[in-house]
Scaffold this motif. Structure first.
Motif, PDB file in Angstrom:
ATOM      1  N   ASN A 168     -11.187 -13.517   2.391  1.00 60.23           N
ATOM      2  CA  ASN A 168     -11.868 -12.243   2.589  1.00 60.23           C
ATOM      3  C   ASN A 168     -11.995 -11.709   4.004  1.00 60.23           C
ATOM      4  O   ASN A 168     -12.177 -10.539   4.209  1.00 60.23           O
ATOM      5  CB  ASN A 168     -13.271 -12.302   1.970  1.00 60.23           C
ATOM      6  CG  ASN A 168     -13.674 -10.979   1.385  1.00 60.23           C
ATOM      7  OD1 ASN A 168     -12.945 -10.005   1.466  1.00 60.23           O
ATOM      8  ND2 ASN A 168     -14.845 -10.934   0.808  1.00 60.23           N
ATOM      9  N   PHE A 199      -4.220   0.954  -2.207  1.00 61.50           N
ATOM     10  CA  PHE A 199      -3.748  -0.344  -2.678  1.00 61.50           C
ATOM     11  C   PHE A 199      -2.803  -0.187  -3.862  1.00 61.50           C
ATOM     12  O   PHE A 199      -3.063   0.577  -4.794  1.00 61.50           O
ATOM     13  CB  PHE A 199      -4.956  -1.194  -3.084  1.00 61.50           C
ATOM     14  CG  PHE A 199      -4.617  -2.473  -3.791  1.00 61.50           C
ATOM     15  CD1 PHE A 199      -4.724  -2.559  -5.174  1.00 61.50           C
ATOM     16  CD2 PHE A 199      -4.176  -3.583  -3.092  1.00 61.50           C
ATOM     17  CE1 PHE A 199      -4.417  -3.738  -5.841  1.00 61.50           C
ATOM     18  CE2 PHE A 199      -3.869  -4.764  -3.744  1.00 61.50           C
ATOM     19  CZ  PHE A 199      -3.993  -4.840  -5.120  1.00 61.50           C
ATOM     20  N   TYR A 211       0.845  -1.187   0.000  1.00 58.57           N
ATOM     21  CA  TYR A 211       0.000   0.000   0.000  1.00 58.57           C
ATOM     22  C   TYR A 211       0.882   1.239   0.000  1.00 58.57           C
ATOM     23  O   TYR A 211       1.992   1.233   0.526  1.00 58.57           O
ATOM     24  CB  TYR A 211      -0.909   0.047   1.230  1.00 58.57           C
ATOM     25  CG  TYR A 211      -1.961  -1.028   1.275  1.00 58.57           C
ATOM     26  CD1 TYR A 211      -1.719  -2.249   1.900  1.00 58.57           C
ATOM     27  CD2 TYR A 211      -3.213  -0.828   0.702  1.00 58.57           C
ATOM     28  CE1 TYR A 211      -2.681  -3.245   1.939  1.00 58.57           C
ATOM     29  CE2 TYR A 211      -4.193  -1.816   0.741  1.00 58.57           C
ATOM     30  CZ  TYR A 211      -3.915  -3.011   1.360  1.00 58.57           C
ATOM     31  OH  TYR A 211      -4.871  -3.990   1.389  1.00 58.57           O
ATOM     32  N   TYR A 227      -9.292  -0.097  11.982  1.00 58.03           N
ATOM     33  CA  TYR A 227      -7.886  -0.201  12.340  1.00 58.03           C
ATOM     34  C   TYR A 227      -7.480   1.015  13.160  1.00 58.03           C
ATOM     35  O   TYR A 227      -8.001   2.119  12.956  1.00 58.03           O
ATOM     36  CB  TYR A 227      -6.991  -0.244  11.093  1.00 58.03           C
ATOM     37  CG  TYR A 227      -6.994  -1.569  10.366  1.00 58.03           C
ATOM     38  CD1 TYR A 227      -7.967  -1.877   9.431  1.00 58.03           C
ATOM     39  CD2 TYR A 227      -6.002  -2.520  10.606  1.00 58.03           C
ATOM     40  CE1 TYR A 227      -7.964  -3.088   8.763  1.00 58.03           C
ATOM     41  CE2 TYR A 227      -5.983  -3.734   9.935  1.00 58.03           C
ATOM     42  CZ  TYR A 227      -6.972  -4.010   9.015  1.00 58.03           C
ATOM     43  OH  TYR A 227      -6.964  -5.217   8.352  1.00 58.03           O
ATOM     44  N   PRO A 246      -4.257   4.375   3.524  1.00 58.02           N
ATOM     45  CA  PRO A 246      -3.457   3.617   2.553  1.00 58.02           C
ATOM     46  C   PRO A 246      -4.214   3.383   1.254  1.00 58.02           C
ATOM     47  O   PRO A 246      -5.431   3.169   1.260  1.00 58.02           O
ATOM     48  CB  PRO A 246      -3.204   2.284   3.281  1.00 58.02           C
ATOM     49  CG  PRO A 246      -3.374   2.594   4.736  1.00 58.02           C
ATOM     50  CD  PRO A 246      -4.440   3.641   4.793  1.00 58.02           C
ATOM     51  N   PHE A 260      -9.800   1.842   1.826  1.00 58.34           N
ATOM     52  CA  PHE A 260      -9.502   2.496   3.090  1.00 58.34           C
ATOM     53  C   PHE A 260     -10.110   3.894   3.134  1.00 58.34           C
ATOM     54  O   PHE A 260     -10.080   4.622   2.142  1.00 58.34           O
ATOM     55  CB  PHE A 260      -7.983   2.633   3.279  1.00 58.34           C
ATOM     56  CG  PHE A 260      -7.270   1.344   3.574  1.00 58.34           C
ATOM     57  CD1 PHE A 260      -7.110   0.377   2.587  1.00 58.34           C
ATOM     58  CD2 PHE A 260      -6.743   1.098   4.828  1.00 58.34           C
ATOM     59  CE1 PHE A 260      -6.437  -0.814   2.862  1.00 58.34           C
ATOM     60  CE2 PHE A 260      -6.066  -0.088   5.108  1.00 58.34           C
ATOM     61  CZ  PHE A 260      -5.923  -1.040   4.122  1.00 58.34           C
ATOM     62  N   TYR A 314     -12.780  -8.970  -5.816  1.00 59.23           N
ATOM     63  CA  TYR A 314     -13.154  -9.708  -4.619  1.00 59.23           C
ATOM     64  C   TYR A 314     -12.055  -9.637  -3.577  1.00 59.23           C
ATOM     65  O   TYR A 314     -10.901  -9.900  -3.854  1.00 59.23           O
ATOM     66  CB  TYR A 314     -13.423 -11.173  -4.971  1.00 59.23           C
ATOM     67  CG  TYR A 314     -13.995 -11.963  -3.822  1.00 59.23           C
ATOM     68  CD1 TYR A 314     -13.198 -12.792  -3.054  1.00 59.23           C
ATOM     69  CD2 TYR A 314     -15.342 -11.837  -3.491  1.00 59.23           C
ATOM     70  CE1 TYR A 314     -13.726 -13.506  -2.001  1.00 59.23           C
ATOM     71  CE2 TYR A 314     -15.880 -12.552  -2.439  1.00 59.23           C
ATOM     72  CZ  TYR A 314     -15.070 -13.387  -1.695  1.00 59.23           C
ATOM     73  OH  TYR A 314     -15.590 -14.083  -0.645  1.00 59.23           O
ATOM     74  N   ASP A 364      -2.787  -9.263  -8.562  1.00 60.31           N
ATOM     75  CA  ASP A 364      -3.449  -7.979  -8.788  1.00 60.31           C
ATOM     76  C   ASP A 364      -2.405  -6.882  -8.693  1.00 60.31           C
ATOM     77  O   ASP A 364      -1.782  -6.727  -7.649  1.00 60.31           O
ATOM     78  CB  ASP A 364      -4.566  -7.776  -7.752  1.00 60.31           C
ATOM     79  CG  ASP A 364      -5.428  -6.552  -8.024  1.00 60.31           C
ATOM     80  OD1 ASP A 364      -5.067  -5.740  -8.897  1.00 60.31           O
ATOM     81  OD2 ASP A 364      -6.456  -6.410  -7.359  1.00 60.31           O
ATOM     82  N   ARG A 415      -6.611 -13.905  -0.421  1.00 63.60           N
ATOM     83  CA  ARG A 415      -7.560 -12.790  -0.398  1.00 63.60           C
ATOM     84  C   ARG A 415      -8.999 -13.274  -0.568  1.00 63.60           C
ATOM     85  O   ARG A 415      -9.922 -12.674  -0.054  1.00 63.60           O
ATOM     86  CB  ARG A 415      -7.209 -11.778  -1.495  1.00 63.60           C
ATOM     87  CG  ARG A 415      -8.024 -10.498  -1.404  1.00 63.60           C
ATOM     88  CD  ARG A 415      -7.448  -9.402  -2.271  1.00 63.60           C
ATOM     89  NE  ARG A 415      -7.801  -9.530  -3.674  1.00 63.60           N
ATOM     90  CZ  ARG A 415      -7.515  -8.616  -4.591  1.00 63.60           C
ATOM     91  NH1 ARG A 415      -6.860  -7.524  -4.255  1.00 63.60           N
ATOM     92  NH2 ARG A 415      -7.848  -8.794  -5.854  1.00 63.60           N
ATOM     93  N   ALA A 416      -9.173 -14.375  -1.244  1.00 58.63           N
ATOM     94  CA  ALA A 416     -10.514 -14.888  -1.477  1.00 58.63           C
ATOM     95  C   ALA A 416     -11.213 -15.285  -0.182  1.00 58.63           C
ATOM     96  O   ALA A 416     -12.430 -15.303  -0.114  1.00 58.63           O
ATOM     97  CB  ALA A 416     -10.459 -16.088  -2.420  1.00 58.63           C
ATOM     98  N   LEU A 431       3.496   0.788   2.846  1.00 64.81           N
ATOM     99  CA  LEU A 431       3.142  -0.220   3.832  1.00 64.81           C
ATOM    100  C   LEU A 431       3.033  -1.586   3.179  1.00 64.81           C
ATOM    101  O   LEU A 431       2.474  -1.719   2.088  1.00 64.81           O
ATOM    102  CB  LEU A 431       1.807   0.121   4.486  1.00 64.81           C
ATOM    103  CG  LEU A 431       1.760   1.342   5.407  1.00 64.81           C
ATOM    104  CD1 LEU A 431       0.311   1.702   5.710  1.00 64.81           C
ATOM    105  CD2 LEU A 431       2.512   1.078   6.686  1.00 64.81           C
ATOM    106  N   SER A 459      -3.270  -3.786 -10.113  1.00 67.25           N
ATOM    107  CA  SER A 459      -4.067  -2.697 -10.666  1.00 67.25           C
ATOM    108  C   SER A 459      -3.819  -1.351  -9.997  1.00 67.25           C
ATOM    109  O   SER A 459      -4.147  -0.310 -10.553  1.00 67.25           O
ATOM    110  CB  SER A 459      -5.560  -3.042 -10.566  1.00 67.25           C
ATOM    111  OG  SER A 459      -5.934  -3.223  -9.211  1.00 67.25           O
ATOM    112  N   ASN A 510     -17.140  -7.195   4.067  1.00 68.24           N
ATOM    113  CA  ASN A 510     -16.917  -6.964   5.495  1.00 68.24           C
ATOM    114  C   ASN A 510     -16.332  -5.587   5.728  1.00 68.24           C
ATOM    115  O   ASN A 510     -15.841  -4.939   4.797  1.00 68.24           O
ATOM    116  CB  ASN A 510     -16.040  -8.059   6.108  1.00 68.24           C
ATOM    117  CG  ASN A 510     -14.655  -8.113   5.501  1.00 68.24           C
ATOM    118  OD1 ASN A 510     -13.805  -7.280   5.774  1.00 68.24           O
ATOM    119  ND2 ASN A 510     -14.423  -9.123   4.662  1.00 68.24           N
ATOM    120  N   LEU A 550      -5.316  -8.992   8.691  1.00 68.99           N
ATOM    121  CA  LEU A 550      -4.220  -8.389   7.937  1.00 68.99           C
ATOM    122  C   LEU A 550      -3.230  -7.787   8.931  1.00 68.99           C
ATOM    123  O   LEU A 550      -3.621  -7.005   9.802  1.00 68.99           O
ATOM    124  CB  LEU A 550      -4.793  -7.308   7.029  1.00 68.99           C
ATOM    125  CG  LEU A 550      -4.081  -6.985   5.732  1.00 68.99           C
ATOM    126  CD1 LEU A 550      -3.919  -8.212   4.863  1.00 68.99           C
ATOM    127  CD2 LEU A 550      -4.853  -5.912   4.987  1.00 68.99           C
TER     128      LEU A 550
END
Lengths: 117, 116
Positions: free
Chosen positions: A102, A45, A35, B36, A43, B106, B101, A56, A99-100, A91, A58, B32, A106
């Motif tokens: 979910n 992604f 991040y 934090y 943060p 954030f 998914y 990923d 990740r699936a 970060l 992206s 979800n 973290l």
């Protein structure tokens, strides 16, 4: 180690220099995320690895940003020809599950603060 | 675009007082929501994770609520301590299928300062 470890904690680079930031995730963690966090912001992604596979990318802002995790553990984020707008905290986070799943917890490292002059 | 908005941006309270932080999101489909805590110069640390079927979850003096219908969450801190001074970040995970998914969005965080 017990947690996610990142190095260096602080890096000052001149504009145009290449930098490499390292992340040591928690041993056995499948997922690894990078991040970018600008001052006063949440943060953003950048990229996601599941083991050694980069599933990923992206969020990488340009082709100057490159990340790898060749053996499914340590990861390196490389920024080529750094620009002032690259100044931020980078970060790294890892999770035991993919990740699936979910809802995996973290765990974040302390971050690497990059300042580009 | 998936977004998470937090309010207030910053908050100052006296030690021992309670406070409530707000989070609104537009992430869809929803999976979800996480809160934090991020101390200055440190990485974020998870406080709670809630799925759509949960509308409240506690972790010590922290209690999070979730209203999936209105897409709002709150974090209530009871009997604040000096060590609660930090940024509190709301994070929403996307559901559905495909590459989005599990992707986390954030918020910008609420900076809480607790004064003695």
């Amino acid at each position: 180690g017990a947690g996610v470890s990142q190095s260096p904690r602080y890096k000052v680079a001149k504009r145009g220099q290449d930098v490499a930031l390292r992340c040591d995730p928690i041993s056995g963690h499948v997922s690894l995320f990078w991040y970018q966090q600008a001052l006063g912001q949440g943060p953003e992604f950048l990229t996601y690895f599941q083991n050694e596979a980069q599933l990923d990318k992206s969020g990488l802002p340009s082709d100057r940003f490159f990340a790898e995790r060749p053996e499914g553990s340590v990861s390196t984020l490389k920024i080529q020809r750094t620009q002032q707008e690259d100044s931020a905290v980078y970060l790294c986070a890892s999770s035991l599950v993919g990740r699936a799943a979910n809802t995996g917890e973290l765990f974040f490292g302390e971050g690497s603060r990059l300042t580009v002059l | 675009k998936n977004q998470v908005e937090q309010s207030p941006q910053s908050l100052i309270i006296l030690e021992g007082k309670n406070c409530t932080l707000q989070c609104n999101y537009t992430v869809s489909p929803f999976s979800n929501l996480r809160w934090y805590k991020q101390d200055t110069g440190r990485g974020p640390v998870s406080l709670t994770i809630m799925t759509f079927s949960e509308n409240t979850k506690s972790n010590g003096r922290y209690t999070a609520t979730l209203d999936a219908d209105t897409k709002q969450s709150s974090l209530h801190i009871t009997a604040s301590q000096l060590s609660d001074s930090a940024s509190y970040i709301c994070v929403v995970s996307a559901g559905g299928s495909g590459t989005s998914y599990g992707k986390l969005t954030f918020g910008q965080g609420t900076i809480l300062t607790v004064h003695p």
